[in-house]
Design a protein around this motif. Structure first.
Motif, PDB file in Angstrom:
ATOM      1  N   ILE A 287       0.837  -1.204   0.000  1.00  0.00           N
ATOM      2  CA  ILE A 287       0.000   0.000   0.000  1.00  0.00           C
ATOM      3  C   ILE A 287       0.872   1.255   0.000  1.00  0.00           C
ATOM      4  O   ILE A 287       0.681   2.169  -0.811  1.00  0.00           O
ATOM      5  CB  ILE A 287      -0.929   0.019   1.227  1.00  0.00           C
ATOM      6  CG1 ILE A 287      -1.890  -1.167   1.180  1.00  0.00           C
ATOM      7  CG2 ILE A 287      -1.711   1.326   1.286  1.00  0.00           C
ATOM      8  CD1 ILE A 287      -2.677  -1.341   2.460  1.00  0.00           C
ATOM      9  N   ASN A 288       1.825   1.302   0.921  1.00  0.00           N
ATOM     10  CA  ASN A 288       2.660   2.499   1.078  1.00  0.00           C
ATOM     11  C   ASN A 288       3.511   2.800  -0.148  1.00  0.00           C
ATOM     12  O   ASN A 288       3.823   3.957  -0.430  1.00  0.00           O
ATOM     13  CB  ASN A 288       3.562   2.354   2.307  1.00  0.00           C
ATOM     14  CG  ASN A 288       2.780   2.349   3.608  1.00  0.00           C
ATOM     15  OD1 ASN A 288       1.716   2.940   3.696  1.00  0.00           O
ATOM     16  ND2 ASN A 288       3.297   1.662   4.616  1.00  0.00           N
ATOM     17  N   SER A 289       3.913   1.752  -0.856  1.00  0.00           N
ATOM     18  CA  SER A 289       4.801   1.956  -2.004  1.00  0.00           C
ATOM     19  C   SER A 289       4.069   1.849  -3.341  1.00  0.00           C
ATOM     20  O   SER A 289       4.709   1.818  -4.388  1.00  0.00           O
ATOM     21  CB  SER A 289       5.955   0.946  -1.961  1.00  0.00           C
ATOM     22  OG  SER A 289       5.466  -0.378  -1.920  1.00  0.00           O
ATOM     23  N   SER A 290       2.734   1.782  -3.308  1.00  0.00           N
ATOM     24  CA  SER A 290       1.985   1.663  -4.557  1.00  0.00           C
ATOM     25  C   SER A 290       1.715   3.027  -5.194  1.00  0.00           C
ATOM     26  O   SER A 290       1.002   3.110  -6.190  1.00  0.00           O
ATOM     27  CB  SER A 290       0.654   0.931  -4.318  1.00  0.00           C
ATOM     28  OG  SER A 290      -0.260   1.729  -3.579  1.00  0.00           O
ATOM     29  N   TYR A 291       2.275   4.078  -4.599  1.00  0.00           N
ATOM     30  CA  TYR A 291       2.110   5.410  -5.190  1.00  0.00           C
ATOM     31  C   TYR A 291       2.907   5.490  -6.486  1.00  0.00           C
ATOM     32  O   TYR A 291       4.089   5.155  -6.524  1.00  0.00           O
ATOM     33  CB  TYR A 291       2.604   6.491  -4.217  1.00  0.00           C
ATOM     34  CG  TYR A 291       2.477   7.897  -4.765  1.00  0.00           C
ATOM     35  CD1 TYR A 291       1.261   8.562  -4.720  1.00  0.00           C
ATOM     36  CD2 TYR A 291       3.569   8.537  -5.329  1.00  0.00           C
ATOM     37  CE1 TYR A 291       1.135   9.846  -5.225  1.00  0.00           C
ATOM     38  CE2 TYR A 291       3.455   9.826  -5.836  1.00  0.00           C
ATOM     39  CZ  TYR A 291       2.226  10.475  -5.783  1.00  0.00           C
ATOM     40  OH  TYR A 291       2.112  11.740  -6.286  1.00  0.00           O
TER      41      TYR A 291
ATOM     42  N   TYR B  86      -2.205   6.377  -5.564  1.00  0.00           N
ATOM     43  CA  TYR B  86      -1.950   5.064  -4.990  1.00  0.00           C
ATOM     44  C   TYR B  86      -2.762   4.017  -5.747  1.00  0.00           C
ATOM     45  O   TYR B  86      -3.986   4.133  -5.853  1.00  0.00           O
ATOM     46  CB  TYR B  86      -2.315   5.034  -3.508  1.00  0.00           C
ATOM     47  CG  TYR B  86      -1.330   5.766  -2.625  1.00  0.00           C
ATOM     48  CD1 TYR B  86      -0.236   5.106  -2.080  1.00  0.00           C
ATOM     49  CD2 TYR B  86      -1.478   7.120  -2.358  1.00  0.00           C
ATOM     50  CE1 TYR B  86       0.683   5.774  -1.279  1.00  0.00           C
ATOM     51  CE2 TYR B  86      -0.566   7.801  -1.558  1.00  0.00           C
ATOM     52  CZ  TYR B  86       0.508   7.119  -1.029  1.00  0.00           C
ATOM     53  OH  TYR B  86       1.420   7.783  -0.243  1.00  0.00           O
TER      54      TYR B  86
ATOM     55  N   PRO C  82      -5.446   1.988  -2.457  1.00  0.00           N
ATOM     56  CA  PRO C  82      -5.639   2.919  -1.339  1.00  0.00           C
ATOM     57  C   PRO C  82      -6.259   2.284  -0.091  1.00  0.00           C
ATOM     58  O   PRO C  82      -6.231   2.887   0.980  1.00  0.00           O
ATOM     59  CB  PRO C  82      -6.583   3.966  -1.938  1.00  0.00           C
ATOM     60  CG  PRO C  82      -7.357   3.220  -2.971  1.00  0.00           C
ATOM     61  CD  PRO C  82      -6.448   2.162  -3.509  1.00  0.00           C
TER      62      PRO C  82
END
Length: 263
Positions: free
Chosen positions: A104-108, A121, A124
């Motif tokens: 999740i945190n690195s899916s931007y 993201y 999200p």
């Protein structure tokens, strides 16, 4: 000016792609647009494998949105564990929760895709009942990015989960995905990258692999990124890769990767 496809040609291309997808679906295959595949990858290798499971579950032949306009994909813990190439006995929910958190945190993502500047993201929101007998994650995907994962009738990169499940390094996943996006599956190809481009591809900063005096440690960089990636790609996939350094006046100008995907 290039000729535009007719409606009949486009429908024929989609039909052919659909037929190939249906044949391959049992193998655990997913696809992303080439542009998306070439974006810098910052997530861990296990998180990227989990993303592959999620994308492989999308039925691109239909509208995947629910009545609220959301795209929700369900994956069991067992499916994610298998794609990550770990022991069947490893059912530790907290471990996989960490992987999902990293995903999740690195899916931007931010960059140019199909000539448009996009950012957001990919995932999200995630829900899971860790007390259930069969733990299932429900992933909500960003609807705006869905076109880059479905209805890809051309210019797409297709990834087999079986080929990547044993990758240990995120550099292997990044290099493999990028090279695969340029491969036609038949002829030997090559790509040339500067050190800066490789660092961006691997999700590194310009200061990574620099000594205390600020000088770039090229030997360590090559040993711990490029060589690790090539070794894992050659051992675990049908792609065979080798590289060489192109120099100008004894200074490395760029790296050339020669590769072939053996069918």
């Amino acid at each position: 000016m290039p000729e535009l496809e007719t409606i009949q040609e486009r429908e024929s291309n989609i039909s052919e792609y659909t037929k190939n997808w249906e044949q391959d679906e049992k193998l655990g295959i997913y696809a992303v647009s080439n542009e998306f595949a070439r974006l810098p990858q910052k997530m861990s290798v296990q998180a990227f494998k989990a993303l592959g499971v999620i994308l492989s579950k999308i039925d691109y032949t239909k509208d995947n949105r629910n009545e609220n306009g959301e795209v929700i994909v369900s994956c069991t813990l067992a499916e994610i564990r298998k794609a990550c190439g770990v022991s069947k006995k490893d059912t530790n929910y907290e471990y996989y929760k960490t992987i999902i958190s990293n995903l999740i945190n690195s899916s931007y993502v931010e960059g140019d895709i199909d000539g448009r500047n996009v950012m957001g993201y990919v995932i999200p929101w995630v829900e899971a009942d860790h007390k259930a007998e069969q733990i299932t994650f429900e992933f909500t995907l960003l609807n705006k990015l869905l076109p880059y994962f479905q209805c890809l009738y051309r210019n797409y990169t297709k990834i087999e989960i079986e080929q990547t499940k044993n990758f240990k390094s995120k550099f292997s996943m990044s290099l493999y995905l990028n090279l695969l996006s340029w491969s036609n599956g038949e002829n030997e190809s090559y790509r040339v990258y500067t050190t800066k481009q490789l660092k961006e591809m691997f999700g590194l900063s310009k200061d990574d692999y620099c000594k205390k005096d600020g000088k770039f440690n090229r030997t360590e960089f090559e040993k711990k990124t490029i060589e690790v990636a090539i070794k894992e790609i050659n051992q675990n996939t049908r792609m065979k890769v080798e590289y060489k350094k192109n120099k100008i006046k004894n200074r490395v100008a760029n790296y050339q990767f020669n590769f072939i995907e053996v069918i």
